[in-house]
Design a protein around this motif. Sequence first.
Motif, short mmCIF file in Angstrom:
data_model
loop_
_atom_site.label_atom_id
_atom_site.label_comp_id
_atom_site.label_asym_id
_atom_site.label_seq_id
_atom_site.Cartn_x
_atom_site.Cartn_y
_atom_site.Cartn_z
N GLN A 24 41.55 4.10 47.88
CA GLN A 24 42.16 5.37 47.50
C GLN A 24 43.34 5.76 48.37
OE1 GLN A 24 39.56 8.39 45.76
NE2 GLN A 24 37.80 7.34 46.67
N GLY A 25 43.90 4.79 49.13
CA GLY A 25 45.12 5.05 49.87
C GLY A 25 44.96 5.82 51.15
N ILE A 26 43.76 5.80 51.77
CA ILE A 26 43.49 6.58 52.98
C ILE A 26 43.37 5.65 54.18
CG2 ILE A 26 41.91 8.18 54.10
CD1 ILE A 26 43.25 9.38 51.66
N SER A 27 44.12 5.95 55.25
CA SER A 27 44.05 5.17 56.49
C SER A 27 43.63 6.05 57.65
CB SER A 27 45.41 4.54 56.79
OG SER A 27 45.40 3.91 58.06
N THR A 28 42.87 5.47 58.59
CA THR A 28 42.50 6.17 59.81
C THR A 28 43.42 5.82 60.98
OG1 THR A 28 40.93 4.43 60.37
CG2 THR A 28 40.07 6.32 59.14
N THR A 29 44.45 5.03 60.72
CA THR A 29 45.38 4.61 61.76
C THR A 29 46.17 5.81 62.30
OG1 THR A 29 45.60 2.40 60.82
CG2 THR A 29 47.37 3.15 62.27
N HIS A 30 46.34 5.85 63.62
CA HIS A 30 47.14 6.89 64.27
C HIS A 30 48.38 6.27 64.90
CE1 HIS A 30 44.08 10.04 63.84
NE2 HIS A 30 43.19 9.11 64.15
N GLY A 31 49.37 7.12 65.15
CA GLY A 31 50.55 6.67 65.87
C GLY A 31 51.55 5.89 65.06
N LEU A 32 51.48 6.00 63.73
CA LEU A 32 52.47 5.33 62.90
C LEU A 32 53.84 5.98 63.07
CD1 LEU A 32 50.45 4.93 59.57
CD2 LEU A 32 50.95 3.15 61.25
N PRO A 33 54.91 5.21 62.97
CA PRO A 33 56.24 5.82 63.10
C PRO A 33 56.54 6.75 61.93
CG PRO A 33 56.43 3.55 62.41
CD PRO A 33 54.98 3.77 62.74
N ILE A 34 57.34 7.76 62.20
CA ILE A 34 57.84 8.65 61.16
C ILE A 34 59.22 8.20 60.71
CG2 ILE A 34 58.53 11.04 60.65
CD1 ILE A 34 56.42 11.97 62.61
N GLU A 35 59.97 7.58 61.64
CA GLU A 35 61.32 7.15 61.33
C GLU A 35 61.46 5.65 61.54
OE1 GLU A 35 63.81 9.50 63.84
OE2 GLU A 35 63.70 11.26 62.52
#
Length: 404
Positions: A24-35
């Motif tokens: 369903q497109g849900i990730s628990t990953t943190h710290g992904l880049p915004i840019e």
Amino acid sequence: MTLAMLTALARGEDWPEFRGPTGQGISTTHGLPIEWSATNNVAWKQVIPGHGWSSPVLLDRRLYLTTAVDVDETSKLSLRVICLDARSGKSLWSTEVFTPDAAKAPRIHNKNSQASSTPLVEGKRLYAHFGHHGTACLDLKGAVLWHNTSLGYPPVHGNGGSPIVVDDALIFSSDGASDPFITALDKASGSVLWKVERRSDAKKKFSFSTPLLITVKGQKQVITAGSGVVYALEPKTGKEIWRVYYGEGYSVVPRPVFGHGLVYLSSGFDKPAVLAIRPDGQGDVTETHVAWKATRGAPNTPSPLLVGDELYMVADSGVASCLDARTGAEHWQERIGGGCSASPVFADGKIYVQTEDGTGVVLKAGKEFQKLASNSLGERTLASYAVGDGALFIRTDQSIFRIK
């Protein structure tokens, strides 16, 4: 949220099938880049031979995807599975699975490929589905364990829907020009466990949706949407539990999502509607179990995204919407970019959307619209993300990027 979803989310870093561990497109990953850009926050970029719009999948720091390669000086297509090291992008192996005659292959849509179904990894096995061309199982070193080419059908625009695993079964939809059906294969051997007809009055029978497994009152249901109708099936037998009709909707692509006791899906072309359905009925529940319906901003191609009490959707035109998941009331609707085919994902309080021109749009999740960034890779993109190992994996027309 179901126990199965919570268990899958606890694994965290893997993305083993289309739309991730819960489908369903849900990730628990943190710290992904915004840019990011084609050069900024790119850990690596790897050129992928051939052409394919299957999404990458991730397991134990190995990335898997499929592609279709033209064989030089022959009319053959080489339908392949490729494995990359997720940390370095290095190619680990590439295995040819099928070699159909390109000259005899049915025409495909210009937004499709001969390798558009996303593979699935479970345990020590990988399942690669190429629609009407066939289905195969490989070990994680690239050896083919079995293949099944007995379930051909007349495709329209090529293949698209991806398989799911439920217990001992590999389940997928085969919605072609005529006589659409849903099938379960024995995941150990590839033999057919069951095959059921999709009965629909829709004039155009072809569709491309990926099924979703849900649990309702302790009973497993496989939700499979096609032209004019969505079914809930018993995964062990294929027996129908309930169905809802939605007229002439066809070429249904979005994968359903589930939460708040409701199944959410889009009815497909030409005039899509998003339906919220209570999945606790029996038989034809069209008139009794549709909780709400929305047409404004409904997608033809990207799957909806359910986060908390909000349902997000991105229309093919690039207009994003946020609805109250329980009532369908609209919180906001805004244009975020150009055309979209990829399905949005959620991670770390943000919604990530990839547009067809290669722009990654980042939104803050919530009832108020807030656009955080717009990031161009400069390459055409139709595939959905894989998310994990602290990174976004983005497949473009010719390459795959690790964004970190």
